[in-house]
Design a protein around this motif. Structure first.
Motif, PDB file in Angstrom:
ATOM      1  N   GLU A   1      72.726  79.881  48.255  1.00  0.00           N
ATOM      2  CA  GLU A   1      73.739  79.026  49.033  1.00  0.00           C
ATOM      3  C   GLU A   1      73.459  77.740  49.262  1.00  0.00           C
ATOM      4  OE1 GLU A   1      72.119  81.694  50.430  1.00  0.00           O
ATOM      5  OE2 GLU A   1      73.386  82.985  51.741  1.00  0.00           O
ATOM      6  N   GLY A   2      74.167  76.643  48.643  1.00  0.00           N
ATOM      7  CA  GLY A   2      74.025  75.340  48.568  1.00  0.00           C
ATOM      8  C   GLY A   2      72.952  74.749  47.700  1.00  0.00           C
ATOM      9  N   VAL A   3      72.273  75.473  46.973  1.00  0.00           N
ATOM     10  CA  VAL A   3      71.306  74.800  45.896  1.00  0.00           C
ATOM     11  C   VAL A   3      72.015  74.098  44.779  1.00  0.00           C
ATOM     12  CG1 VAL A   3      69.361  75.193  44.468  1.00  0.00           C
ATOM     13  CG2 VAL A   3      69.327  76.303  46.712  1.00  0.00           C
ATOM     14  N   ALA A   4      72.923  74.948  44.231  1.00  0.00           N
ATOM     15  CA  ALA A   4      73.511  74.325  42.961  1.00  0.00           C
ATOM     16  C   ALA A   4      74.499  73.289  43.443  1.00  0.00           C
ATOM     17  CB  ALA A   4      74.355  75.424  42.311  1.00  0.00           C
ATOM     18  N   SER A   5      74.901  73.307  44.694  1.00  0.00           N
ATOM     19  CA  SER A   5      75.796  72.249  45.487  1.00  0.00           C
ATOM     20  C   SER A   5      75.072  70.828  45.463  1.00  0.00           C
ATOM     21  CB  SER A   5      76.183  72.567  46.741  1.00  0.00           C
ATOM     22  OG  SER A   5      77.157  73.746  46.556  1.00  0.00           O
ATOM     23  N   ARG A   6      73.622  70.968  45.340  1.00  0.00           N
ATOM     24  CA  ARG A   6      73.115  69.646  45.704  1.00  0.00           C
ATOM     25  C   ARG A   6      73.300  68.740  44.436  1.00  0.00           C
ATOM     26  NH1 ARG A   6      67.326  72.701  47.149  1.00  0.00           N
ATOM     27  NH2 ARG A   6      67.967  73.120  49.418  1.00  0.00           N
ATOM     28  N   SER A   7      73.270  69.433  43.179  1.00  0.00           N
ATOM     29  CA  SER A   7      73.619  68.486  42.107  1.00  0.00           C
ATOM     30  C   SER A   7      75.116  67.792  42.208  1.00  0.00           C
ATOM     31  CB  SER A   7      73.423  69.128  40.870  1.00  0.00           C
ATOM     32  OG  SER A   7      74.236  70.065  40.535  1.00  0.00           O
ATOM     33  N   ILE A   8      75.872  68.496  42.870  1.00  0.00           N
ATOM     34  CA  ILE A   8      77.612  68.315  43.008  1.00  0.00           C
ATOM     35  C   ILE A   8      77.548  67.093  43.746  1.00  0.00           C
ATOM     36  CG2 ILE A   8      79.740  68.916  43.476  1.00  0.00           C
ATOM     37  CD1 ILE A   8      79.010  71.861  42.651  1.00  0.00           C
ATOM     38  N   SER A   9      76.964  67.181  44.966  1.00  0.00           N
ATOM     39  CA  SER A   9      76.947  66.236  46.050  1.00  0.00           C
ATOM     40  C   SER A   9      76.319  64.893  45.438  1.00  0.00           C
ATOM     41  CB  SER A   9      76.390  66.361  47.574  1.00  0.00           C
ATOM     42  OG  SER A   9      75.234  66.462  47.439  1.00  0.00           O
ATOM     43  N   SER A  10      75.371  65.318  44.903  1.00  0.00           N
ATOM     44  CA  SER A  10      74.640  63.855  44.315  1.00  0.00           C
ATOM     45  C   SER A  10      75.365  63.093  43.246  1.00  0.00           C
ATOM     46  CB  SER A  10      73.308  64.289  43.616  1.00  0.00           C
ATOM     47  OG  SER A  10      72.513  63.264  42.841  1.00  0.00           O
ATOM     48  N   PHE A  11      76.236  63.671  42.569  1.00  0.00           N
ATOM     49  CA  PHE A  11      77.281  63.296  41.609  1.00  0.00           C
ATOM     50  C   PHE A  11      78.264  62.658  42.010  1.00  0.00           C
ATOM     51  CE2 PHE A  11      80.868  64.083  38.436  1.00  0.00           C
ATOM     52  CZ  PHE A  11      80.416  62.967  37.486  1.00  0.00           C
TER      53      PHE A  11
ATOM     54  N   GLY B   1      78.325  75.121  52.614  1.00  0.00           N
ATOM     55  CA  GLY B   1      78.291  74.276  53.737  1.00  0.00           C
ATOM     56  C   GLY B   1      76.805  74.144  54.296  1.00  0.00           C
ATOM     57  N   SER B   2      75.784  74.900  54.088  1.00  0.00           N
ATOM     58  CA  SER B   2      74.343  74.588  54.492  1.00  0.00           C
ATOM     59  C   SER B   2      74.082  73.432  53.692  1.00  0.00           C
ATOM     60  CB  SER B   2      73.828  75.779  54.102  1.00  0.00           C
ATOM     61  OG  SER B   2      73.951  76.871  55.175  1.00  0.00           O
ATOM     62  N   HIS B   3      74.500  73.088  52.481  1.00  0.00           N
ATOM     63  CA  HIS B   3      73.855  72.066  52.140  1.00  0.00           C
ATOM     64  C   HIS B   3      74.840  70.621  52.483  1.00  0.00           C
ATOM     65  CE1 HIS B   3      72.852  68.687  49.114  1.00  0.00           C
ATOM     66  NE2 HIS B   3      74.296  68.757  48.817  1.00  0.00           N
ATOM     67  N   TYR B   4      76.023  70.826  51.967  1.00  0.00           N
ATOM     68  CA  TYR B   4      76.774  69.593  52.328  1.00  0.00           C
ATOM     69  C   TYR B   4      76.711  69.099  53.928  1.00  0.00           C
ATOM     70  CZ  TYR B   4      79.272  70.754  47.871  1.00  0.00           C
ATOM     71  OH  TYR B   4      79.155  71.168  46.665  1.00  0.00           O
ATOM     72  N   ALA B   5      77.011  69.979  54.830  1.00  0.00           N
ATOM     73  CA  ALA B   5      76.862  69.661  56.295  1.00  0.00           C
ATOM     74  C   ALA B   5      75.381  69.670  56.711  1.00  0.00           C
ATOM     75  CB  ALA B   5      77.812  70.477  57.048  1.00  0.00           C
ATOM     76  N   GLY B   6      74.802  70.625  56.523  1.00  0.00           N
ATOM     77  CA  GLY B   6      73.449  71.157  57.008  1.00  0.00           C
ATOM     78  C   GLY B   6      72.280  70.104  56.393  1.00  0.00           C
ATOM     79  N   GLU B   7      72.260  69.838  55.218  1.00  0.00           N
ATOM     80  CA  GLU B   7      71.207  69.157  54.484  1.00  0.00           C
ATOM     81  C   GLU B   7      71.698  67.738  54.324  1.00  0.00           C
ATOM     82  OE1 GLU B   7      69.062  72.483  51.868  1.00  0.00           O
ATOM     83  OE2 GLU B   7      70.386  70.701  50.915  1.00  0.00           O
ATOM     84  N   LYS B   8      72.950  67.457  54.053  1.00  0.00           N
ATOM     85  CA  LYS B   8      73.446  65.917  53.736  1.00  0.00           C
ATOM     86  C   LYS B   8      74.290  65.407  54.985  1.00  0.00           C
ATOM     87  CE  LYS B   8      72.768  64.087  50.346  1.00  0.00           C
ATOM     88  NZ  LYS B   8      71.628  63.227  49.983  1.00  0.00           N
ATOM     89  N   GLY B   9      74.730  66.177  55.797  1.00  0.00           N
ATOM     90  CA  GLY B   9      75.589  65.594  56.932  1.00  0.00           C
ATOM     91  C   GLY B   9      76.768  64.877  56.413  1.00  0.00           C
ATOM     92  N   ILE B  10      77.302  65.640  55.621  1.00  0.00           N
ATOM     93  CA  ILE B  10      78.671  65.205  55.136  1.00  0.00           C
ATOM     94  C   ILE B  10      79.715  66.050  55.820  1.00  0.00           C
ATOM     95  CG2 ILE B  10      80.243  65.312  53.023  1.00  0.00           C
ATOM     96  CD1 ILE B  10      77.797  65.256  51.212  1.00  0.00           C
ATOM     97  N   LYS B  11      80.742  65.311  56.147  1.00  0.00           N
ATOM     98  CA  LYS B  11      81.809  66.021  57.056  1.00  0.00           C
ATOM     99  C   LYS B  11      82.353  67.211  56.142  1.00  0.00           C
ATOM    100  CE  LYS B  11      82.782  62.607  60.287  1.00  0.00           C
ATOM    101  NZ  LYS B  11      83.880  61.829  61.132  1.00  0.00           N
ATOM    102  N   THR B  12      82.519  68.238  56.708  1.00  0.00           N
ATOM    103  CA  THR B  12      82.743  69.853  56.246  1.00  0.00           C
ATOM    104  C   THR B  12      83.477  70.553  56.897  1.00  0.00           C
ATOM    105  OG1 THR B  12      80.803  69.576  54.765  1.00  0.00           O
ATOM    106  CG2 THR B  12      81.848  71.584  54.879  1.00  0.00           C
ATOM    107  N   ILE B  13      84.664  71.296  56.082  1.00  0.00           N
ATOM    108  CA  ILE B  13      85.454  72.170  56.989  1.00  0.00           C
ATOM    109  C   ILE B  13      85.667  73.519  56.039  1.00  0.00           C
ATOM    110  CG2 ILE B  13      86.613  70.644  58.515  1.00  0.00           C
ATOM    111  CD1 ILE B  13      88.852  71.878  55.881  1.00  0.00           C
ATOM    112  N   GLY B  14      85.766  74.487  56.454  1.00  0.00           N
ATOM    113  CA  GLY B  14      86.128  75.560  55.738  1.00  0.00           C
ATOM    114  C   GLY B  14      87.715  76.274  55.785  1.00  0.00           C
ATOM    115  N   PHE B  15      88.335  76.560  54.884  1.00  0.00           N
ATOM    116  CA  PHE B  15      89.733  77.117  55.014  1.00  0.00           C
ATOM    117  C   PHE B  15      89.665  77.879  53.619  1.00  0.00           C
ATOM    118  CE2 PHE B  15      93.939  76.885  53.648  1.00  0.00           C
ATOM    119  CZ  PHE B  15      94.569  77.813  54.484  1.00  0.00           C
TER     120      PHE B  15
END
Length: 395
Positions: free
Chosen positions: A144-154, A344-358
């Protein structure tokens, strides 16, 4: 927003994604499906990164906020397809439902996000301030969230929407998750002379007994942090006539907001230090489990299994914009939290990016035999994503 033609396009995309198997590390075929769909739907750019994540980009007419939809495209395996009523990769439509592995977790939601973003851009003629990205994410089921790190960086998004099933509710947080590994090291000996060895399992049993007494914190919204033993192994195995000289225990720790790698291990380290003082023979260490997997691109994905918790206030401007959009779509969502871990553990938990789920569909359909998504849920989910975009971009 959803004409009959658009509904047909959405269903066809969902079905084609389900028909292409994509267990973690083998998502290449479904990425091909998504790339084709993104181009056909008029996305401005399509990227595939080193891990194999596929990212579609729609550029608004003026600069503004970047919004990212996150939908993982890997699935858990199907151990025995003979137990399924309908083929797990047939994507058959029966009684208003699409059946198949990944329909609810989460190819249905990903197809709805891809479609809704394209239809929004088409309807407003791309006259909005900002950029919309939709990411088909690999390896979420294992990492959870590891592959998303490269997405948020990009992408560097301002807002993120996690599409995991929420039963049409608006999710503003989740507990995190960590895998804690405790290892004891002993000395091998023949079981006929056990006194000449040091039994690593006996040492571990004392450690486990003490750790059961650890008091985990409590959060007023997310509830109690959990610490539970999930696995134990000894070596050599099988241990015929041998005193085991190694033992490993794995604990699942559900995390609360504000907890860090250091704070979570601190009470365990304290216990181990006390036990070492009582037993000079105790050789023990604690760490976080490390994952190492190979992506379909050949790239290796790795990291510690520590995925932080996150939570936003109901009055946060992004939460309220999303809530307004869902209400405009005719949905009456409850504002609540996910019961499981997400990207969301990456986006909100690690990076502090405003995140919601739906996301449409029921949470308890994930990983089940005869997994399905209802067509009406799929349509309403797409309407929800569309209206969130209208609300965020004030159209």
């Amino acid at each position: 927003m959803l004409s009959e033609k658009r509904k047909e396009e959405l269903v066809n995309l969902c079905r084609e994604m389900v028909q292409n198997q994509s267990i973690s590390g083998e998502e290449g075929q479904v990425v091909g499906v998504i790339k084709k769909a993104l181009k056909n739907l008029g996305y401005d750019d399509v990227y595939v990164d080193a891990y194999g994540n596929v990212i579609g980009h729609i550029k608004g007419s003026k600069p503004g906020k970047k919004l990212l939809f996150d939908g993982h495209i890997d699935t858990v395996p199907v151990p025995d397809d003979s137990k399924w009523t309908y083929s797990p990769f047939g994507a058959e439509v029966v009684d208003g439902k699409i059946y198949g592995r990944g329909t609810s977790d989460m190819k249905g939601q990903t197809s709805a996000m891809i479609s809704a973003a394209a239809y929004f851009a088409e309807d407003v003629k791309k006259d909005f301030e900002g950029d919309i990205y939709v990411a088909g994410v690999v390896h979420e089921e294992l990492f959870e969230g590891v592959a998303s790190r490269s997405i948020s960086s990009f992408v560097k998004p301002d807002y993120v929407i996690i599409g995991e099933s929420s039963e049409m509710n608006l999710k503003i947080g989740q507990r995190g998750r960590a895998e804690i590994v405790i290892e004891t090291f002993g000395k091998p000996a023949h079981s006929a002379n056990p006194e000449k060895g040091i039994n690593a399992v006996y040492k571990m049993s004392k450690v486990i007994e003490k750790i059961q007494g650890v008091e985990t914190p409590v959060h007023p919204v997310l509830g109690k942090g959990i610490l539970v033993l999930t696995d134990i192994k000894s070596s050599p195995y099988p241990g015929a006539s041998v005193v085991p000289d190694y033992c490993k225990a794995t604990f699942d720790r559900r995390l609360l907001v504000g907890e860090t790698k250091e704070s979570v291990l601190a009470p365990i380290e304290k216990i181990l230090e006390e036990l070492r003082k009582e037993d000079a023979e105790l050789n023990v260490k604690v760490s976080y489990a490390k994952g190492n997997e190979t992506c379909y691109t050949g790239e290796v994905i790795e990291g510690e299994r520590f995925f932080p918790a996150w939570l936003y206030d109901e009055e946060d401007e992004f939460v309220q914009a999303a809530y307004k959009g869902l209400k405009n779509a005719g949905i009456n969502p409850e504002i609540t939290q996910y019961s499981f871990c997400t990207n969301g553990s990456h986006y909100a938990g690690e990076k502090g990016i405003k995140t919601i789920g739906f996301g449409p569909s029921k949470e308890n359909l994930a990983h089940t035999i005869d997994e399905y998504i209802e067509l009406e849920q799929l349509y309403t989910g797409a309407e929800g994503y569309y209206e969130i975009l209208k609300s965020v971009y004030k159209k």
